[in-house]
Motif scaffolding. Sequence first.
Motif, PDB file in Angstrom:
ATOM      1  N   GLU A 194       0.838  -1.191   0.000  1.00  0.00           N
ATOM      2  CA  GLU A 194       0.000   0.000   0.000  1.00  0.00           C
ATOM      3  C   GLU A 194       0.876   1.245   0.000  1.00  0.00           C
ATOM      4  O   GLU A 194       1.877   1.309   0.708  1.00  0.00           O
ATOM      5  CB  GLU A 194      -0.923   0.028   1.215  1.00  0.00           C
ATOM      6  N   TYR A 195       0.463   2.231  -0.809  1.00  0.00           N
ATOM      7  CA  TYR A 195       1.192   3.486  -0.920  1.00  0.00           C
ATOM      8  C   TYR A 195       0.207   4.619  -0.650  1.00  0.00           C
ATOM      9  O   TYR A 195      -0.927   4.599  -1.135  1.00  0.00           O
ATOM     10  CB  TYR A 195       1.804   3.631  -2.320  1.00  0.00           C
ATOM     11  N   ARG A 196       0.654   5.609   0.105  1.00  0.00           N
ATOM     12  CA  ARG A 196      -0.203   6.733   0.490  1.00  0.00           C
ATOM     13  C   ARG A 196       0.454   8.045   0.070  1.00  0.00           C
ATOM     14  O   ARG A 196       1.673   8.198   0.190  1.00  0.00           O
ATOM     15  CB  ARG A 196      -0.443   6.728   1.989  1.00  0.00           C
ATOM     16  N   ALA A 197      -0.368   8.969  -0.401  1.00  0.00           N
ATOM     17  CA  ALA A 197       0.161  10.271  -0.827  1.00  0.00           C
ATOM     18  C   ALA A 197      -0.927  11.325  -0.734  1.00  0.00           C
ATOM     19  O   ALA A 197      -2.126  11.013  -0.708  1.00  0.00           O
ATOM     20  CB  ALA A 197       0.690  10.193  -2.254  1.00  0.00           C
ATOM     21  N   GLU A 198      -0.484  12.564  -0.705  1.00  0.00           N
ATOM     22  CA  GLU A 198      -1.442  13.670  -0.698  1.00  0.00           C
ATOM     23  C   GLU A 198      -2.149  13.779  -2.045  1.00  0.00           C
ATOM     24  O   GLU A 198      -3.330  14.111  -2.102  1.00  0.00           O
ATOM     25  CB  GLU A 198      -0.718  14.977  -0.384  1.00  0.00           C
ATOM     26  N   ARG A 199      -1.424  13.468  -3.125  1.00  0.00           N
ATOM     27  CA  ARG A 199      -2.010  13.576  -4.461  1.00  0.00           C
ATOM     28  C   ARG A 199      -1.496  12.449  -5.352  1.00  0.00           C
ATOM     29  O   ARG A 199      -0.445  11.862  -5.088  1.00  0.00           O
ATOM     30  CB  ARG A 199      -1.681  14.928  -5.109  1.00  0.00           C
ATOM     31  N   PHE A 365      -7.330  15.255 -20.095  1.00  0.00           N
ATOM     32  CA  PHE A 365      -7.028  15.165 -18.671  1.00  0.00           C
ATOM     33  C   PHE A 365      -8.342  15.156 -17.895  1.00  0.00           C
ATOM     34  O   PHE A 365      -9.262  15.909 -18.210  1.00  0.00           O
ATOM     35  CB  PHE A 365      -6.190  16.361 -18.203  1.00  0.00           C
ATOM     36  N   GLU A 366      -8.427  14.295 -16.895  1.00  0.00           N
ATOM     37  CA  GLU A 366      -9.575  14.273 -15.997  1.00  0.00           C
ATOM     38  C   GLU A 366      -9.047  14.301 -14.565  1.00  0.00           C
ATOM     39  O   GLU A 366      -7.956  13.774 -14.289  1.00  0.00           O
ATOM     40  CB  GLU A 366     -10.429  13.014 -16.213  1.00  0.00           C
ATOM     41  N   ARG A 367      -9.841  14.891 -13.649  1.00  0.00           N
ATOM     42  CA  ARG A 367      -9.332  14.954 -12.282  1.00  0.00           C
ATOM     43  C   ARG A 367     -10.449  14.940 -11.249  1.00  0.00           C
ATOM     44  O   ARG A 367     -11.609  15.209 -11.548  1.00  0.00           O
ATOM     45  CB  ARG A 367      -8.462  16.196 -12.098  1.00  0.00           C
ATOM     46  N   THR A 368     -10.045  14.589 -10.041  1.00  0.00           N
ATOM     47  CA  THR A 368     -10.889  14.700  -8.857  1.00  0.00           C
ATOM     48  C   THR A 368     -10.185  15.693  -7.933  1.00  0.00           C
ATOM     49  O   THR A 368      -9.224  16.366  -8.337  1.00  0.00           O
ATOM     50  CB  THR A 368     -11.043  13.340  -8.157  1.00  0.00           C
ATOM     51  N   ALA A 369     -10.601  15.738  -6.683  1.00  0.00           N
ATOM     52  CA  ALA A 369      -9.980  16.680  -5.748  1.00  0.00           C
ATOM     53  C   ALA A 369      -8.505  16.387  -5.547  1.00  0.00           C
ATOM     54  O   ALA A 369      -7.691  17.301  -5.368  1.00  0.00           O
ATOM     55  CB  ALA A 369     -10.717  16.647  -4.403  1.00  0.00           C
ATOM     56  N   ARG A 370      -8.102  15.111  -5.567  1.00  0.00           N
ATOM     57  CA  ARG A 370      -6.706  14.749  -5.262  1.00  0.00           C
ATOM     58  C   ARG A 370      -6.051  13.889  -6.345  1.00  0.00           C
ATOM     59  O   ARG A 370      -4.944  13.394  -6.153  1.00  0.00           O
ATOM     60  CB  ARG A 370      -6.643  14.019  -3.914  1.00  0.00           C
ATOM     61  N   GLN A 371      -6.723  13.715  -7.457  1.00  0.00           N
ATOM     62  CA  GLN A 371      -6.165  12.909  -8.535  1.00  0.00           C
ATOM     63  C   GLN A 371      -6.200  13.680  -9.852  1.00  0.00           C
ATOM     64  O   GLN A 371      -7.136  14.448 -10.105  1.00  0.00           O
ATOM     65  CB  GLN A 371      -6.977  11.621  -8.727  1.00  0.00           C
ATOM     66  N   LEU A 372      -5.196  13.432 -10.687  1.00  0.00           N
ATOM     67  CA  LEU A 372      -5.176  13.947 -12.049  1.00  0.00           C
ATOM     68  C   LEU A 372      -4.759  12.799 -12.964  1.00  0.00           C
ATOM     69  O   LEU A 372      -3.698  12.194 -12.765  1.00  0.00           O
ATOM     70  CB  LEU A 372      -4.228  15.135 -12.195  1.00  0.00           C
ATOM     71  N   LEU A 396      -1.553  20.674 -10.513  1.00  0.00           N
ATOM     72  CA  LEU A 396      -1.475  20.190  -9.132  1.00  0.00           C
ATOM     73  C   LEU A 396      -1.445  21.364  -8.166  1.00  0.00           C
ATOM     74  O   LEU A 396      -2.057  21.315  -7.083  1.00  0.00           O
ATOM     75  CB  LEU A 396      -0.242  19.303  -8.943  1.00  0.00           C
ATOM     76  N   VAL A 397      -0.730  22.414  -8.524  1.00  0.00           N
ATOM     77  CA  VAL A 397      -0.681  23.613  -7.673  1.00  0.00           C
ATOM     78  C   VAL A 397      -2.075  24.233  -7.593  1.00  0.00           C
ATOM     79  O   VAL A 397      -2.526  24.655  -6.533  1.00  0.00           O
ATOM     80  CB  VAL A 397       0.333  24.624  -8.235  1.00  0.00           C
ATOM     81  N   GLU A 398      -2.781  24.286  -8.737  1.00  0.00           N
ATOM     82  CA  GLU A 398      -4.141  24.840  -8.743  1.00  0.00           C
ATOM     83  C   GLU A 398      -5.058  24.019  -7.840  1.00  0.00           C
ATOM     84  O   GLU A 398      -5.892  24.570  -7.117  1.00  0.00           O
ATOM     85  CB  GLU A 398      -4.687  24.842 -10.168  1.00  0.00           C
ATOM     86  N   GLN A 399      -4.924  22.682  -7.893  1.00  0.00           N
ATOM     87  CA  GLN A 399      -5.750  21.834  -7.048  1.00  0.00           C
ATOM     88  C   GLN A 399      -5.502  22.088  -5.573  1.00  0.00           C
ATOM     89  O   GLN A 399      -6.421  22.056  -4.761  1.00  0.00           O
ATOM     90  CB  GLN A 399      -5.463  20.352  -7.345  1.00  0.00           C
ATOM     91  N   ALA A 400      -4.226  22.326  -5.230  1.00  0.00           N
ATOM     92  CA  ALA A 400      -3.866  22.491  -3.830  1.00  0.00           C
ATOM     93  C   ALA A 400      -4.310  23.858  -3.291  1.00  0.00           C
ATOM     94  O   ALA A 400      -4.444  24.053  -2.084  1.00  0.00           O
ATOM     95  CB  ALA A 400      -2.361  22.335  -3.649  1.00  0.00           C
ATOM     96  N   ALA A 401      -4.530  24.802  -4.184  1.00  0.00           N
ATOM     97  CA  ALA A 401      -4.875  26.176  -3.750  1.00  0.00           C
ATOM     98  C   ALA A 401      -6.278  26.247  -3.142  1.00  0.00           C
ATOM     99  O   ALA A 401      -7.155  25.501  -3.496  1.00  0.00           O
ATOM    100  CB  ALA A 401      -4.771  27.112  -4.949  1.00  0.00           C
TER     101      ALA A 401
END
Length: 401
Positions: A194-199, A365-372, A396-401
Amino acid sequence: MDELLIIGAGIVGLATARAVLERTPDAKITILEKADAVATGQTGHNSGVVHAGLYYAPGSLKAELCREGRLATIEFCEANGVPLGRIGKLVVATDELEVERLGALAARAAANGIEIERIGAEALSELEPNISGRAAVLSPGTGIVDYGLVARTMQAQLEASGVRVVFGADVVSIDERSGAGGGEVRVRTADGAEYRAERLVACAGLQADRIARLGGLPADFRIIPFRGEYFELDGRAELVRHLIYPVPDPSMPFLGVHLSPTIDGRITVGPNAVLGFAREGYRRGAISPADTFDYLRYPGFWRMAVRHRRAAVVEARNSLLRRSYLAECRRYAPELRLDDLGERFAGVRAQAVRRDGTLVEDFLFERTARQLHVCNAPSPAATSAIPIGRLIAERLVEQAA
Protein backbone atom coordinates in the motif's frame (compact mmCIF):
# COMPACT_ATOMS: atom_id res chain seq x y z
CA MET A 1 3.26 9.67 3.41
CA ASP A 2 4.43 10.93 0.01
CA GLU A 3 3.43 14.27 -1.41
CA LEU A 4 2.86 12.69 -4.80
CA LEU A 5 2.29 9.24 -6.27
CA ILE A 6 2.69 8.80 -10.02
CA ILE A 7 1.35 5.73 -11.80
CA GLY A 8 3.40 4.95 -14.88
CA ALA A 9 7.12 5.28 -15.63
CA GLY A 10 6.82 6.14 -19.28
CA ILE A 11 8.25 9.41 -20.48
CA VAL A 12 5.17 11.43 -19.44
CA GLY A 13 5.20 10.07 -15.88
CA LEU A 14 8.93 10.70 -15.55
CA ALA A 15 8.63 14.21 -17.00
CA THR A 16 5.84 14.94 -14.51
CA ALA A 17 8.07 13.98 -11.57
CA ARG A 18 10.82 16.12 -13.05
CA ALA A 19 8.50 19.13 -13.39
CA VAL A 20 7.26 18.79 -9.80
CA LEU A 21 10.86 18.74 -8.58
CA GLU A 22 11.58 21.90 -10.57
CA ARG A 23 8.92 23.63 -8.47
CA THR A 24 9.56 21.81 -5.18
CA PRO A 25 13.07 20.28 -5.09
CA ASP A 26 12.49 18.45 -1.79
CA ALA A 27 9.12 16.94 -2.77
CA LYS A 28 8.68 13.31 -1.74
CA ILE A 29 7.62 11.42 -4.86
CA THR A 30 7.06 7.73 -5.61
CA ILE A 31 6.53 6.38 -9.13
CA LEU A 32 4.73 3.04 -9.48
CA GLU A 33 5.47 1.01 -12.61
CA LYS A 34 4.06 -2.45 -13.23
CA ALA A 35 6.88 -3.44 -15.63
CA ASP A 36 10.46 -4.12 -14.58
CA ALA A 37 11.97 -1.03 -16.24
CA VAL A 38 11.02 2.44 -17.44
CA ALA A 39 9.78 3.10 -20.98
CA THR A 40 8.63 -0.46 -21.74
CA GLY A 41 5.33 0.70 -23.30
CA GLN A 42 4.63 3.33 -25.92
CA THR A 43 7.74 5.32 -24.97
CA GLY A 44 10.00 2.48 -26.05
CA HIS A 45 8.03 1.40 -29.13
CA ASN A 46 7.81 4.27 -31.62
CA SER A 47 9.57 5.90 -34.57
CA GLY A 48 11.73 8.11 -32.34
CA VAL A 49 10.62 11.30 -34.11
CA VAL A 50 10.98 14.71 -32.47
CA HIS A 51 7.96 16.29 -34.13
CA ALA A 52 7.84 19.93 -35.21
CA GLY A 53 4.01 20.11 -35.17
CA LEU A 54 2.96 20.33 -38.82
CA TYR A 55 -0.34 18.50 -38.61
CA TYR A 56 -2.16 19.75 -35.55
CA ALA A 57 -5.14 22.07 -35.47
CA PRO A 58 -4.05 25.65 -34.67
CA GLY A 59 -4.92 26.52 -31.10
CA SER A 60 -5.13 22.89 -29.98
CA LEU A 61 -3.25 21.60 -26.98
CA LYS A 62 -1.44 19.23 -29.34
CA ALA A 63 -0.09 22.13 -31.39
CA GLU A 64 0.95 24.18 -28.38
CA LEU A 65 2.61 21.34 -26.47
CA CYS A 66 4.41 20.02 -29.55
CA ARG A 67 6.02 23.39 -30.30
CA GLU A 68 7.18 23.70 -26.70
CA GLY A 69 8.12 20.03 -26.52
CA ARG A 70 10.43 20.04 -29.51
CA LEU A 71 12.50 22.85 -28.01
CA ALA A 72 12.45 21.28 -24.54
CA THR A 73 13.51 17.89 -25.91
CA ILE A 74 16.40 19.44 -27.81
CA GLU A 75 17.47 21.35 -24.71
CA PHE A 76 17.29 18.23 -22.53
CA CYS A 77 19.31 16.14 -25.00
CA GLU A 78 22.00 18.78 -25.41
CA ALA A 79 22.30 19.29 -21.64
CA ASN A 80 22.56 15.56 -20.91
CA GLY A 81 24.57 14.20 -23.80
CA VAL A 82 21.67 12.28 -25.36
CA PRO A 83 22.26 11.82 -29.11
CA LEU A 84 19.84 13.82 -31.24
CA GLY A 85 19.62 13.89 -35.02
CA ARG A 86 18.37 17.12 -36.64
CA ILE A 87 17.71 15.49 -40.00
CA GLY A 88 14.46 17.17 -41.03
CA LYS A 89 11.34 15.68 -42.58
CA LEU A 90 9.96 15.66 -46.12
CA VAL A 91 6.22 15.23 -46.65
CA VAL A 92 6.00 13.99 -50.24
CA ALA A 93 3.09 14.42 -52.66
CA THR A 94 2.93 11.81 -55.44
CA ASP A 95 -0.12 13.00 -57.45
CA GLU A 96 -2.16 16.13 -58.07
CA LEU A 97 -4.65 15.47 -55.27
CA GLU A 98 -1.78 15.14 -52.81
CA VAL A 99 -0.19 18.33 -54.13
CA GLU A 100 -3.46 20.10 -53.31
CA ARG A 101 -3.53 18.54 -49.83
CA LEU A 102 0.10 19.53 -49.37
CA GLY A 103 -0.93 23.15 -49.79
CA ALA A 104 -3.45 22.80 -46.97
CA LEU A 105 -0.79 21.17 -44.79
CA ALA A 106 1.63 24.02 -45.49
CA ALA A 107 -1.06 26.55 -44.53
CA ARG A 108 -1.70 24.72 -41.26
CA ALA A 109 2.02 24.60 -40.48
CA ALA A 110 2.28 28.34 -41.12
CA ALA A 111 -0.71 28.98 -38.83
CA ASN A 112 1.11 27.01 -36.12
CA GLY A 113 4.29 29.04 -36.58
CA ILE A 114 6.25 26.04 -37.86
CA GLU A 115 9.22 26.65 -40.15
CA ILE A 116 8.73 24.89 -43.48
CA GLU A 117 9.89 25.13 -47.08
CA ARG A 118 7.83 24.11 -50.10
CA ILE A 119 9.90 22.43 -52.79
CA GLY A 120 9.27 21.04 -56.25
CA ALA A 121 10.13 17.71 -57.85
CA GLU A 122 13.61 18.79 -58.98
CA ALA A 123 14.65 20.07 -55.55
CA LEU A 124 13.18 16.94 -53.95
CA SER A 125 15.28 14.76 -56.25
CA GLU A 126 18.41 16.71 -55.30
CA LEU A 127 17.71 16.30 -51.59
CA GLU A 128 16.67 12.65 -51.85
CA PRO A 129 17.69 10.93 -55.11
CA ASN A 130 15.84 7.72 -54.16
CA ILE A 131 12.53 9.46 -53.49
CA SER A 132 9.99 10.25 -56.20
CA GLY A 133 7.31 12.92 -55.92
CA ARG A 134 5.73 15.94 -57.58
CA ALA A 135 6.28 18.27 -54.65
CA ALA A 136 7.12 18.21 -50.96
CA VAL A 137 7.13 20.20 -47.76
CA LEU A 138 10.44 20.25 -45.90
CA SER A 139 10.30 20.60 -42.12
CA PRO A 140 13.92 21.29 -41.10
CA GLY A 141 13.02 21.35 -37.39
CA THR A 142 11.95 17.70 -37.20
CA GLY A 143 14.50 15.38 -35.61
CA ILE A 144 15.11 11.88 -34.26
CA VAL A 145 16.04 10.53 -30.84
CA ASP A 146 15.88 7.37 -28.73
CA TYR A 147 13.02 8.13 -26.33
CA GLY A 148 13.90 5.09 -24.26
CA LEU A 149 17.31 6.60 -23.60
CA VAL A 150 15.70 9.97 -22.79
CA ALA A 151 13.48 8.19 -20.25
CA ARG A 152 16.37 6.27 -18.68
CA THR A 153 18.34 9.51 -18.39
CA MET A 154 15.39 11.13 -16.63
CA GLN A 155 15.09 8.11 -14.32
CA ALA A 156 18.72 8.36 -13.25
CA GLN A 157 18.35 12.06 -12.48
CA LEU A 158 15.11 11.54 -10.56
CA GLU A 159 16.52 8.75 -8.44
CA ALA A 160 19.60 10.85 -7.71
CA SER A 161 17.21 13.56 -6.46
CA GLY A 162 15.46 11.14 -4.10
CA VAL A 163 12.50 10.03 -6.20
CA ARG A 164 11.59 6.40 -5.54
CA VAL A 165 10.73 4.26 -8.58
CA VAL A 166 9.00 0.98 -7.69
CA PHE A 167 8.90 -1.71 -10.39
CA GLY A 168 6.52 -4.66 -10.51
CA ALA A 169 3.85 -2.43 -8.94
CA ASP A 170 0.59 -3.41 -10.66
CA VAL A 171 -2.11 -1.10 -9.28
CA VAL A 172 -5.36 -2.86 -8.29
CA SER A 173 -7.15 -0.23 -6.18
CA ILE A 174 -7.22 3.52 -5.61
CA ASP A 175 -8.99 5.01 -2.60
CA GLU A 176 -9.30 8.78 -2.31
CA ARG A 177 -10.13 9.98 1.20
CA SER A 178 -10.93 13.39 2.60
CA GLY A 179 -11.40 14.65 6.13
CA ALA A 180 -11.26 17.63 8.44
CA GLY A 181 -7.54 17.16 8.98
CA GLY A 182 -6.77 16.83 5.28
CA GLY A 183 -7.02 14.00 2.81
CA GLU A 184 -4.98 11.38 1.01
CA VAL A 185 -4.97 8.85 -1.78
CA ARG A 186 -4.23 5.22 -0.99
CA VAL A 187 -3.04 2.90 -3.74
CA ARG A 188 -2.78 -0.86 -3.40
CA THR A 189 -0.81 -3.07 -5.76
CA ALA A 190 -1.24 -6.71 -6.71
CA ASP A 191 1.50 -7.82 -4.30
CA GLY A 192 -0.45 -6.37 -1.36
CA ALA A 193 1.71 -3.27 -0.86
CA GLU A 194 0.00 0.00 0.00
CA TYR A 195 1.19 3.49 -0.92
CA ARG A 196 -0.20 6.73 0.49
CA ALA A 197 0.16 10.27 -0.83
CA GLU A 198 -1.44 13.67 -0.70
CA ARG A 199 -2.01 13.58 -4.46
CA LEU A 200 -1.90 11.13 -7.36
CA VAL A 201 -1.11 11.55 -11.04
CA ALA A 202 -1.87 8.66 -13.41
CA CYS A 203 0.11 8.43 -16.65
CA ALA A 204 -1.02 4.91 -17.45
CA GLY A 205 -1.03 4.94 -21.25
CA LEU A 206 -2.63 1.75 -22.51
CA GLN A 207 -4.32 1.23 -19.13
CA ALA A 208 -5.51 4.84 -18.73
CA ASP A 209 -9.24 4.10 -18.73
CA ARG A 210 -8.92 1.22 -16.26
CA ILE A 211 -6.80 3.24 -13.85
CA ALA A 212 -9.23 6.16 -14.14
CA ARG A 213 -12.13 3.89 -13.22
CA LEU A 214 -10.17 2.53 -10.26
CA GLY A 215 -9.82 6.14 -9.13
CA GLY A 216 -13.57 6.67 -9.24
CA LEU A 217 -13.69 8.75 -12.43
CA PRO A 218 -16.54 8.12 -14.89
CA ALA A 219 -14.03 7.53 -17.73
CA ASP A 220 -16.61 7.68 -20.49
CA PHE A 221 -14.18 6.40 -23.10
CA ARG A 222 -12.27 3.22 -23.86
CA ILE A 223 -8.68 2.68 -24.81
CA ILE A 224 -8.64 0.73 -28.08
CA PRO A 225 -5.22 -0.75 -28.90
CA PHE A 226 -3.91 -0.28 -32.44
CA ARG A 227 -0.78 -2.16 -33.45
CA GLY A 228 1.68 -0.11 -35.45
CA GLU A 229 3.77 -2.61 -37.40
CA TYR A 230 7.24 -1.69 -38.66
CA PHE A 231 9.90 -3.33 -40.80
CA GLU A 232 13.61 -2.65 -40.63
CA LEU A 233 15.11 -2.17 -44.11
CA ASP A 234 17.89 -4.67 -44.70
CA GLY A 235 21.07 -3.23 -46.17
CA ARG A 236 19.44 0.08 -47.10
CA ALA A 237 20.86 2.40 -44.45
CA GLU A 238 21.86 4.90 -47.17
CA LEU A 239 18.44 4.99 -48.84
CA VAL A 240 17.36 8.35 -47.38
CA ARG A 241 18.80 11.14 -45.23
CA HIS A 242 15.52 12.71 -44.12
CA LEU A 243 12.37 11.33 -42.56
CA ILE A 244 10.03 10.65 -45.49
CA TYR A 245 6.27 10.91 -44.87
CA PRO A 246 3.30 10.63 -47.22
CA VAL A 247 0.72 13.41 -47.42
CA PRO A 248 -2.00 12.58 -44.86
CA ASP A 249 -5.27 11.29 -46.29
CA PRO A 250 -8.10 13.04 -44.39
CA SER A 251 -10.29 9.94 -44.77
CA MET A 252 -7.76 7.87 -42.82
CA PRO A 253 -7.34 8.30 -39.04
CA PHE A 254 -3.54 8.00 -38.91
CA LEU A 255 -0.57 9.46 -40.80
CA GLY A 256 0.43 6.54 -43.01
CA VAL A 257 3.56 4.48 -43.62
CA HIS A 258 6.80 6.46 -43.60
CA LEU A 259 10.56 5.94 -43.83
CA SER A 260 12.40 6.76 -40.61
CA PRO A 261 16.16 6.90 -40.17
CA THR A 262 16.90 6.07 -36.54
CA ILE A 263 19.46 7.59 -34.21
CA ASP A 264 21.44 4.32 -34.20
CA GLY A 265 21.85 4.26 -37.99
CA ARG A 266 18.99 2.01 -39.15
CA ILE A 267 16.02 2.80 -41.36
CA THR A 268 12.56 1.61 -40.46
CA VAL A 269 9.41 1.63 -42.56
CA GLY A 270 6.01 1.97 -40.90
CA PRO A 271 3.84 2.03 -39.02
CA ASN A 272 0.49 0.86 -40.25
CA ALA A 273 -2.40 0.85 -37.75
CA VAL A 274 -4.29 -2.41 -37.27
CA LEU A 275 -6.68 -3.29 -34.49
CA GLY A 276 -4.83 -5.06 -31.68
CA PHE A 277 -6.14 -7.96 -29.63
CA ALA A 278 -4.05 -7.12 -26.57
CA ARG A 279 -3.28 -3.76 -25.01
CA GLU A 280 0.36 -4.65 -24.61
CA GLY A 281 0.55 -7.09 -27.50
CA TYR A 282 3.88 -6.16 -29.00
CA ARG A 283 4.47 -9.73 -30.18
CA ARG A 284 2.77 -10.65 -33.45
CA GLY A 285 -0.27 -12.80 -32.78
CA ALA A 286 -0.61 -11.69 -29.15
CA ILE A 287 -4.18 -12.05 -27.87
CA SER A 288 -5.71 -11.05 -24.55
CA PRO A 289 -9.33 -12.25 -24.30
CA ALA A 290 -9.95 -9.75 -21.47
CA ASP A 291 -8.65 -6.80 -23.51
CA THR A 292 -10.56 -7.85 -26.63
CA PHE A 293 -13.85 -8.44 -24.78
CA ASP A 294 -13.45 -5.07 -23.06
CA TYR A 295 -13.70 -3.13 -26.31
CA LEU A 296 -16.07 -5.50 -28.12
CA ARG A 297 -18.73 -4.81 -25.51
CA TYR A 298 -18.23 -1.04 -25.76
CA PRO A 299 -20.73 0.69 -28.11
CA GLY A 300 -18.17 3.27 -29.17
CA PHE A 301 -15.97 0.57 -30.70
CA TRP A 302 -18.66 -0.56 -33.13
CA ARG A 303 -19.55 3.00 -34.09
CA MET A 304 -15.86 3.71 -34.72
CA ALA A 305 -15.50 0.50 -36.74
CA VAL A 306 -18.38 1.44 -39.04
CA ARG A 307 -17.10 5.00 -39.46
CA HIS A 308 -13.58 3.86 -40.35
CA ARG A 309 -14.39 0.59 -42.14
CA ARG A 310 -12.49 1.58 -45.28
CA ALA A 311 -9.36 2.34 -43.30
CA ALA A 312 -9.74 -0.94 -41.40
CA VAL A 313 -9.81 -2.95 -44.64
CA VAL A 314 -6.76 -1.17 -46.04
CA GLU A 315 -4.75 -1.57 -42.85
CA ALA A 316 -5.69 -5.24 -42.41
CA ARG A 317 -4.67 -5.97 -46.01
CA ASN A 318 -1.33 -4.25 -45.51
CA SER A 319 -0.73 -6.21 -42.32
CA LEU A 320 -1.48 -9.57 -43.92
CA LEU A 321 0.24 -8.99 -47.28
CA ARG A 322 3.84 -7.76 -47.37
CA ARG A 323 3.45 -6.77 -51.03
CA SER A 324 0.53 -4.53 -50.14
CA TYR A 325 2.52 -2.96 -47.31
CA LEU A 326 5.44 -2.43 -49.68
CA ALA A 327 3.16 -0.76 -52.23
CA GLU A 328 2.38 2.00 -49.72
CA CYS A 329 6.09 2.92 -49.66
CA ARG A 330 6.78 2.40 -53.35
CA ARG A 331 4.48 5.32 -54.13
CA TYR A 332 7.35 7.59 -53.05
CA ALA A 333 10.29 5.12 -52.88
CA PRO A 334 9.82 3.12 -56.10
CA GLU A 335 13.10 1.22 -55.96
CA LEU A 336 12.21 -0.63 -52.74
CA ARG A 337 11.90 -4.40 -53.16
CA LEU A 338 10.11 -7.05 -51.15
CA ASP A 339 13.35 -8.52 -49.84
CA ASP A 340 14.31 -5.09 -48.44
CA LEU A 341 11.68 -5.60 -45.72
CA GLY A 342 13.66 -7.23 -42.92
CA GLU A 343 12.93 -7.70 -39.24
CA ARG A 344 9.37 -6.98 -38.19
CA PHE A 345 8.44 -5.33 -34.89
CA ALA A 346 5.53 -3.35 -33.50
CA GLY A 347 4.33 -0.64 -31.17
CA VAL A 348 0.83 -0.36 -29.71
CA ARG A 349 -1.01 2.96 -29.82
CA ALA A 350 -3.40 3.72 -26.95
CA GLN A 351 -6.31 5.36 -28.77
CA ALA A 352 -9.11 6.76 -26.62
CA VAL A 353 -12.54 6.33 -28.23
CA ARG A 354 -15.73 7.97 -26.98
CA ARG A 355 -19.14 6.31 -26.70
CA ASP A 356 -20.29 7.94 -29.95
CA GLY A 357 -17.37 6.32 -31.81
CA THR A 358 -15.24 9.44 -32.25
CA LEU A 359 -11.51 9.23 -31.73
CA VAL A 360 -10.18 11.53 -29.01
CA GLU A 361 -7.69 13.51 -31.09
CA ASP A 362 -6.22 15.84 -28.46
CA PHE A 363 -4.77 15.37 -24.99
CA LEU A 364 -7.41 14.53 -22.40
CA PHE A 365 -7.03 15.17 -18.67
CA GLU A 366 -9.58 14.27 -16.00
CA ARG A 367 -9.33 14.95 -12.28
CA THR A 368 -10.89 14.70 -8.86
CA ALA A 369 -9.98 16.68 -5.75
CA ARG A 370 -6.71 14.75 -5.26
CA GLN A 371 -6.16 12.91 -8.53
CA LEU A 372 -5.18 13.95 -12.05
CA HIS A 373 -5.36 11.36 -14.84
CA VAL A 374 -3.78 11.65 -18.28
CA CYS A 375 -6.56 9.83 -20.10
CA ASN A 376 -5.35 10.34 -23.67
CA ALA A 377 -1.79 11.15 -24.69
CA PRO A 378 -1.60 10.64 -28.47
CA SER A 379 1.36 11.34 -30.70
CA PRO A 380 3.25 13.66 -30.27
CA ALA A 381 3.17 12.80 -26.54
CA ALA A 382 6.83 11.73 -26.45
CA THR A 383 7.95 14.98 -28.09
CA SER A 384 5.63 16.94 -25.79
CA ALA A 385 6.42 15.08 -22.56
CA ILE A 386 8.41 17.83 -20.82
CA PRO A 387 5.77 20.57 -21.24
CA ILE A 388 3.03 18.02 -20.46
CA GLY A 389 4.82 17.39 -17.16
CA ARG A 390 4.99 21.12 -16.47
CA LEU A 391 1.30 21.54 -17.31
CA ILE A 392 0.43 18.75 -14.86
CA ALA A 393 2.62 20.34 -12.17
CA GLU A 394 0.78 23.64 -12.66
CA ARG A 395 -2.59 21.92 -12.33
CA LEU A 396 -1.47 20.19 -9.13
CA VAL A 397 -0.68 23.61 -7.67
CA GLU A 398 -4.14 24.84 -8.74
CA GLN A 399 -5.75 21.83 -7.05
CA ALA A 400 -3.87 22.49 -3.83
CA ALA A 401 -4.87 26.18 -3.75
